[in-house]
Write a protein that holds these residues in place. Structure first.
Motif, short mmCIF file in Angstrom:
data_model
loop_
_atom_site.label_atom_id
_atom_site.label_comp_id
_atom_site.label_asym_id
_atom_site.label_seq_id
_atom_site.Cartn_x
_atom_site.Cartn_y
_atom_site.Cartn_z
N LEU A 137 9.15 2.58 14.57
CA LEU A 137 8.14 1.58 14.93
C LEU A 137 8.73 0.18 15.00
N GLY A 138 9.95 0.03 14.49
CA GLY A 138 10.58 -1.29 14.47
C GLY A 138 10.20 -2.12 13.26
N TRP A 139 9.55 -1.48 12.27
CA TRP A 139 9.15 -2.20 11.07
C TRP A 139 10.39 -2.46 10.21
N ARG A 140 10.39 -3.58 9.51
CA ARG A 140 11.53 -3.94 8.68
C ARG A 140 11.64 -2.97 7.50
N LEU A 141 12.82 -2.41 7.32
CA LEU A 141 13.10 -1.56 6.17
C LEU A 141 13.50 -2.50 5.03
N ASP A 142 12.65 -2.60 4.02
CA ASP A 142 12.89 -3.52 2.91
C ASP A 142 13.81 -2.91 1.85
N ILE A 143 13.59 -1.63 1.56
CA ILE A 143 14.38 -0.98 0.51
C ILE A 143 14.26 0.53 0.62
N ASP A 144 15.31 1.21 0.27
CA ASP A 144 15.30 2.66 0.06
C ASP A 144 15.98 2.87 -1.27
N LEU A 145 15.17 2.94 -2.31
CA LEU A 145 15.66 2.97 -3.68
C LEU A 145 15.50 4.36 -4.26
N ILE B 89 12.26 10.52 -8.10
CA ILE B 89 11.69 9.18 -7.88
C ILE B 89 12.48 8.45 -6.80
N ARG B 90 11.78 8.12 -5.72
CA ARG B 90 12.38 7.39 -4.60
C ARG B 90 11.30 6.51 -3.98
N THR B 91 11.66 5.28 -3.68
CA THR B 91 10.74 4.35 -3.04
C THR B 91 11.37 3.80 -1.77
N VAL B 92 10.66 3.95 -0.66
CA VAL B 92 11.09 3.38 0.62
C VAL B 92 9.98 2.44 1.06
N GLN B 93 10.34 1.19 1.34
CA GLN B 93 9.34 0.19 1.70
C GLN B 93 9.62 -0.39 3.08
N PHE B 94 8.53 -0.53 3.87
CA PHE B 94 8.59 -1.12 5.21
C PHE B 94 7.56 -2.23 5.31
N THR B 95 7.85 -3.20 6.18
CA THR B 95 6.88 -4.25 6.46
C THR B 95 6.75 -4.41 7.97
N PRO B 96 5.52 -4.29 8.50
CA PRO B 96 5.31 -4.55 9.92
C PRO B 96 5.65 -6.01 10.27
N GLN B 97 6.00 -6.24 11.51
CA GLN B 97 6.37 -7.57 11.99
C GLN B 97 5.34 -8.63 11.56
N VAL C 186 0.87 -1.17 0.00
CA VAL C 186 0.00 0.00 0.00
C VAL C 186 0.91 1.22 0.00
N THR C 187 0.65 2.17 -0.89
CA THR C 187 1.45 3.38 -0.98
C THR C 187 0.83 4.48 -0.11
N LEU C 188 1.65 5.08 0.74
CA LEU C 188 1.20 6.18 1.60
C LEU C 188 1.79 7.49 1.11
N PRO C 189 0.96 8.51 0.97
CA PRO C 189 1.47 9.81 0.53
C PRO C 189 2.09 10.59 1.70
N VAL C 190 3.32 11.03 1.51
CA VAL C 190 4.02 11.79 2.55
C VAL C 190 4.64 13.04 1.95
N ALA C 191 4.85 14.05 2.78
CA ALA C 191 5.46 15.30 2.33
C ALA C 191 6.98 15.25 2.41
N ASP C 192 7.49 14.62 3.46
CA ASP C 192 8.93 14.57 3.71
C ASP C 192 9.33 13.11 3.87
N VAL C 193 9.98 12.56 2.87
CA VAL C 193 10.31 11.13 2.85
C VAL C 193 11.21 10.75 4.03
N ASP C 194 12.22 11.55 4.30
CA ASP C 194 13.15 11.21 5.37
C ASP C 194 12.48 11.27 6.75
N ARG C 195 11.60 12.24 6.96
CA ARG C 195 10.87 12.32 8.23
C ARG C 195 9.97 11.10 8.39
N ALA C 196 9.25 10.73 7.33
CA ALA C 196 8.38 9.54 7.38
C ALA C 196 9.22 8.28 7.57
N LYS C 197 10.35 8.20 6.89
CA LYS C 197 11.22 7.03 7.05
C LYS C 197 11.66 6.89 8.50
#
Length: 154
Positions: free
Chosen positions: A40-48, A54-62, A23-34
């Motif tokens: 939260l301790g969610w797994r950081l899958d990628i920061d591409l 164009i930048r994609t940062v993906q997280f997965t909850p436990q 699910v894509t979440l809209p954010v204003a500041d990518v680094d702040r959201a990251k």
């Protein structure tokens, strides 16, 4: 169908499995959201980073089968416009306490049952809410026993 009925639908299922993956979440500041989702301790899958736009940062909850993506160039939705994103837990009090310990402002746990479910247990009806720094809204929902028809039969 009354408001207390559940249904599995009348259509036959697709011939192949389909999984909600991201699910894509809209954010204003990518680094702040990251930083928030890392906290939260969610797994950081990628920061591409593909380009400046164009930048994609993906997280997965436990233990989740679905991830979230934040970044630039992935959505035209307004920052903070994603609402009602539900995180299911078997222990809402522990999940809430963990988030608070991580510095997240989480609402009190509330129980609300629709008509016809007054005598039902707490499963599905205990909820608490929080938001990310952009205002994207999350709901913690306690589910300890699935309602009939809410599990896949292979």
């Amino acid at each position: 169908m009354s408001s207390t009925e559940t249904t599995s639908g009348t259509q036959s299922p697709p011939g192949v499995d389909l999984n909600l993956e991201v699910v894509t979440l809209p954010v204003a500041d990518v680094d702040r959201a990251k930083s928030f989702y890392v906290s939260l301790g969610w797994r950081l899958d990628i920061d591409l980073v593909i380009s400046e736009d164009i930048r994609t940062v993906q997280f997965t909850p436990q233990h989740s089968g679905c991830s979230i993506q934040i970044g630039k160039g992935g959505t035209t939705a307004a920052p903070g416009s994603a609402q009602g994103l539900i995180l299911v837990t078997s222990d809402i009090a522990a999940a809430r306490a963990d988030l608070i310990e991580r510095g997240v402002d989480v609402s009190e746990i509330r129980e609300a049952r629709p008509p016809g479910f007054e005598d039902a247990g707490r499963s599905y009806f205990a909820r608490a809410t929080f938001s990310d720094p952009d205002g994207n809204g999350w709901v913690l929902q306690e589910v300890t026993t699935r309602l009939p028809g809410r599990e896949w039969e292979d």
